[in-house]
Each structure stands twice: as structure tokens, then as C-alpha cells.
Motif scaffolding. Structure first.
Motif, mmCIF file in Angstrom:
data_model
loop_
_atom_site.group_PDB
_atom_site.id
_atom_site.type_symbol
_atom_site.label_atom_id
_atom_site.label_comp_id
_atom_site.label_asym_id
_atom_site.label_seq_id
_atom_site.Cartn_x
_atom_site.Cartn_y
_atom_site.Cartn_z
ATOM 1 N N ASN A 149 0.867 -1.180 0.000
ATOM 2 C CA ASN A 149 0.000 0.000 0.000
ATOM 3 C C ASN A 149 0.900 1.224 0.000
ATOM 4 O O ASN A 149 1.575 1.511 0.992
ATOM 5 N N ASP A 150 0.925 1.935 -1.118
ATOM 6 C CA ASP A 150 1.676 3.186 -1.171
ATOM 7 C C ASP A 150 0.780 4.313 -1.663
ATOM 8 O O ASP A 150 1.216 5.228 -2.343
ATOM 9 N N ALA A 151 -0.504 4.219 -1.288
ATOM 10 C CA ALA A 151 -1.517 5.182 -1.743
ATOM 11 C C ALA A 151 -2.146 5.868 -0.540
ATOM 12 O O ALA A 151 -3.311 5.621 -0.206
ATOM 13 N N VAL A 181 3.668 5.980 2.149
ATOM 14 C CA VAL A 181 2.719 5.829 3.262
ATOM 15 C C VAL A 181 3.456 5.811 4.597
ATOM 16 O O VAL A 181 3.008 6.424 5.579
ATOM 17 N N ALA A 182 4.593 5.146 4.647
ATOM 18 C CA ALA A 182 5.368 5.085 5.890
ATOM 19 C C ALA A 182 5.756 6.485 6.352
ATOM 20 O O ALA A 182 5.672 6.809 7.550
ATOM 21 N N LYS A 183 6.181 7.328 5.410
ATOM 22 C CA LYS A 183 6.581 8.700 5.752
ATOM 23 C C LYS A 183 5.382 9.506 6.227
ATOM 24 O O LYS A 183 5.473 10.263 7.203
ATOM 25 N N GLU A 184 4.245 9.362 5.556
ATOM 26 C CA GLU A 184 3.043 10.085 5.957
ATOM 27 C C GLU A 184 2.659 9.738 7.397
ATOM 28 O O GLU A 184 2.382 10.624 8.212
ATOM 29 N N LEU A 185 2.634 8.451 7.714
ATOM 30 C CA LEU A 185 2.237 8.024 9.053
ATOM 31 C C LEU A 185 3.230 8.511 10.105
ATOM 32 O O LEU A 185 2.847 8.964 11.185
ATOM 33 N N GLU A 186 4.501 8.437 9.770
ATOM 34 C CA GLU A 186 5.550 8.880 10.703
ATOM 35 C C GLU A 186 5.426 10.369 10.997
ATOM 36 O O GLU A 186 5.468 10.796 12.154
ATOM 37 N N VAL A 373 5.014 17.725 2.507
ATOM 38 C CA VAL A 373 3.799 18.001 1.748
ATOM 39 C C VAL A 373 3.046 16.689 1.605
ATOM 40 O O VAL A 373 3.500 15.775 0.922
ATOM 41 N N SER A 374 1.906 16.577 2.261
ATOM 42 C CA SER A 374 1.145 15.334 2.230
ATOM 43 C C SER A 374 0.546 15.096 0.848
ATOM 44 O O SER A 374 0.202 16.036 0.139
ATOM 45 N N THR A 375 0.433 13.823 0.477
ATOM 46 C CA THR A 375 -0.179 13.461 -0.801
ATOM 47 C C THR A 375 -1.670 13.201 -0.658
ATOM 48 O O THR A 375 -2.342 12.901 -1.643
#
Length: 398
Positions: A149-151, A181-186, A373-375
Motif C-alpha cells: 500500500n503506497d496510496a 505511506v510510511a513517511k506520511e504516518l511517521e 507536503v502530504s499526498t
């Protein structure tokens, strides 16, 4: 518990990886030409990692909202994103076929060699995608050995088969998140748990009602909240200011009501605003107080921008979601650009909450000066609100 990432996979030489990406990119409605490829570029680090490790990749995404009319939906095919992905990766990206699943797709996946990429057709061309259909999910699941999952932009879509039913069907095969996704959650987890203070939020966009839960969460976390965009006129009208011809729905006033108690202390509203004549956008004036009849608010004014920029400069963390003006129109973009420049020039940890704000920051060439910058616009809001995502529940834990 933290989620496993692609770095937890070990040896993936020769493995077929099904990866859910978010290639729902903006396109010209007539030609189908991609006008902003930011979401495709965001997936490149994960894809390159998988390919360089000797895996083959089966990429899947939705694009837009298909109508069901093949002629009208032709521009929503994934041919364009496959072509752009190939250019960015520097390797051929084969299109699987005209249907999301079926014999041709199964054969193409079976023939896929290490280091090669297969792009599935627009997931939403199959109505079962948005119904979490288990049979549809199983047909996709059988194509690969690993699910990624990278979305992040679609992580909150809990009824999408590609996000929930597919990884569920792939158990006990490895199910992990990609770098994006890992970066967003972190970043978001760190932002909400241990922010550097003072912490400031800037909120814009149109509807208070769409962001009421998000705003309520922010008010428990931030030291100050600055309001801009069309929602600012909702607050102003709720406080008795005449907003001229600016349209404010009754349900928006209702949503803003409970927040008025914070205005003047924790919440700041614009003190001046750029207004334009409703029937002639070239006729503008900067207004303080009531907006004249026939005019509507289109941007924050210079005094407000100066105040907001000063607040940003003295903050240690700044989170921004929603443009503060009609930035797509150059004449009304000064406020949004100015807020972006203030963030880019600050020493704060700066977070952009996806959506139109991310597009604006990139349009102004400021994205490289922002911490993150979030996707995902809607996903960003939902995650900050504390909602649990069924999509992430399917991912293996460390």
C-alpha cells in the motif's frame, strides 16, 4: 503497532508485487493530458526500490469518477499515467488491457519478468472496486506474491477493494506499506504526539462543515488557528458581518456556531479581504468590515497577510490545510502565495495537508522548502481526526 514496510520484506528477487498507488492525477478534461504528475513522482522511490531488488511490479490505481459511458471515460484510462510512469522510471511500463481483471490481465501478470512493470486499467472502471467485492479482490490478489500500500491519498476509502479486500485476500502473503505511506504516518503521528511549540494551524478552503471534526481536533493541539479562504466569510457572517454577495449556506453557519467562542483568542479571522464584483472579477477592492452588495470575498487582504505571516514567523510548528483565497486566479493568489512564502522562509517544522494546498505550494515553486507536503487531502484530515483506516488494519505489523 508500527506497520511493516517494504524494507521488512527480505529477499524479493523474482517476486511479483501488487502495489496500490494513487495516480489520481489532474488532467485536461478534453485531451486527457496530465497537468500535474506530483502523485506519480511521489511513488517513484518505492517502485525503484522494488525493481532494483529484483521484483516485478503490478501497479493499480483509480483515476477520477468514471460515468459508465466508454466514450466519456476514455480519458480516464491508465494509458497516460503508464506512459508518464515509464518516463519517470526509465523502464517500459506495459498496460495490462482494457479491463481491470480477466484472462488477458492474468496472462500478462504471469509473463511479467523481474524488473518489469505492469499497469492495470482504472480500478473504478469495474463497479466492484468501490463495493469491496471479495470475488473481484481475489482475481487481483492471485496476480502477485506481495501486497504494498503506497496510496496514502486513498487510505481512508475503506470500501475500495484495492485498499481493503485485496490485502485481506492475500493473507498470509506479506502485506506492507511503501515509503510514501510510511513517511506520511511517521510525520503525522509525530506531529500530533510531540509537536514543537508554539504550534500554529492555518485553515482555508470552502466548507466549515467538511472540516469541523478536523478543526475541533486542532483546537485541542494547537496554540493558535488562523482562518482564511471561503470559510472565513462563514465565520464573519456568523458574527454579524455583512459578506455582500459571498454565498454562505445555512448549514455552514450552523457548523461554525460552536467555534465562535474561540474567535479573538485561539482563532483569528481576516481583518481585511480582497473582494471582487460578482459580475466583473476585474473590479476589485480591499475591504475592512462589511462587504458591499454585489461584491464577494476572494482572498485575504494585505493587513491580514502581514499578521498571518508574523504568526508563522514566531511558530515552531505550522500545519496548513486549505488555500486562503482563490489562488487559481493570479489576481487573487497573493494571500495563498504569501502564506506559503512565510512558511518556506520560517525555521518551523512545516506541514502541508495535501489537496489544493499542495497543488498551490508546488505551483508557486515552494514545495522543496516545506518540511512535508502530504499526498492525501481527505486522508490527511481523517488521520489527524483519529479515524481508524480499514486499509491500514490489513497491513502486517512489526
Amino acid at each position: 503497532m508500527p506497520k511493516k514496510t517494504i524494507k521488512n520484506l527480505g529477499d524479493i528477487q523474482g517476486k511479483k508485487v501488487i502495489i496500490r498507488v494513487d495516480f489520481n492525477v489532474p488532467m485536461d478534461k478534453k485531451t486527457g493530458v496530465i497537468t500535474n504528475d506530483r502523485r506519480i513522482r511521489a511513488a517513484i522511490p518505492t517502485l525503484k526500490y522494488l525493481l532494483e531488488a529484483g521484483a516485478s511490479v503490478i501497479a493499480m490505481s483509480h483515476i477520477g469518477r468514471p460515468s459508465g459511458d466508454p466514450a466519456k471515460d476514455a480519458i480516464l484510462k491508465t494509458d497516460g499515467v503508464a506512459k508518464r510512469l515509464s518516463e519517470l522510471l526509465g523502464v517500459p511500463v506495459k498496460k495490462a488491457g482494457d479491463t481491470v481483471v480477466g484472462p488477458a490481465v492474468t496472462a500478462a501478470a504471469a509473463a511479467l519478468q523481474p524488473g518489469h512493470v505492469l499497469m492495470l486499467e482504472n480500478l473504478r472502471f469495474d463497479p466492484r472496486e468501490q463495493k469491496n467485492d471479495p470475488e473481484f479482490a481475489q482475481q487481483i490478489a492471485q496476480l502477485g506474491d506481495i501486497y504494498v500500500n503506497d496510496a496514502f491519498g486513498t487510505c481512508h476509502n475503506d470500501k475500495d477493494a484495492s485498499m481493503v479486500a485485496v490485502p485481506k485476500a492475500m493473507a498470509p502473503k506479506p502485506r506492507v506499506v511503501g515509503f510514501l505511506v510510511a513517511k506520511e504516518l511517521e510525520v503525522i503521528d509525530g506531529l500530533m504526539a510531540h509537536p514543537k511549540r508554539p504550534m500554529l494551524a492555518v485553515m482555508g478552503g470552502a466548507k466549515v462543515s467538511d472540516k469541523i471534526a478536523f478543526i475541533n481536533v486542532l483546537l485541542t493541539k494547537v496554540d493558535h488557528l488562523l482562518i482564511g479562504g471561503k470559510m472565513a466569510y462563514t465565520f464573519l457572517k456568523a458574527r454579524g458581518v455583512d459578506v455582500g454577495s459571498t454565498r454562505v449556506a445555512d448549514e455552514e453557519l450552523t457548523a461554525a456556531g460552536p467555534l465562535l467562542q474561540y474567535v479573538g483568542n485561539k482563532i483569528s479571522l481576516p481583518i481585511d479581504y480582497v473582494t471582487a464584483k460578482s459580475d466583473d472579477l476585474n473590479t476589485t477592492q480591499v475591504v475592512e468590515g462589511n462587504i458591499p452588495v454585489g461584491f464577494e470575498g476572494v482572498d485575504i487582504g494585505p493587513k491580514t497577510l502581514a499578521n498571518y505571516s508574523a504568526e508563522i514567523a514566531k511558530s515552531a510548528t505550522v500545519i496548513w490545510n486549505g488555500p486562503v483565497g482563490w489562488f487559481e486566479q493570479p489576481a487573487f493568489s497573493k494571500g495563498t502565495r504569501g502564506v506559503g512564502e512565510a512558511m518556506a522562509n520560517s525555521h518551523a517544522v512545516t506541514i502541508i495537508g495535501g489537496g489544493e494546498t499542495a497543488e498551490a505550494i508546488e505551483q508557486f515553486g515552494l514545495d522543496s522548502k516545506i518540511t512535508h507536503v502530504s499526498t492525501g487531502g481527505g486522508a490527511f484530515l481523517a488521520y489527524v481526526e483519529g479515524k481508524k483506516f480499514a486499509s491500514l488494519a490489513q497491513i502486517d505489523e512489526v
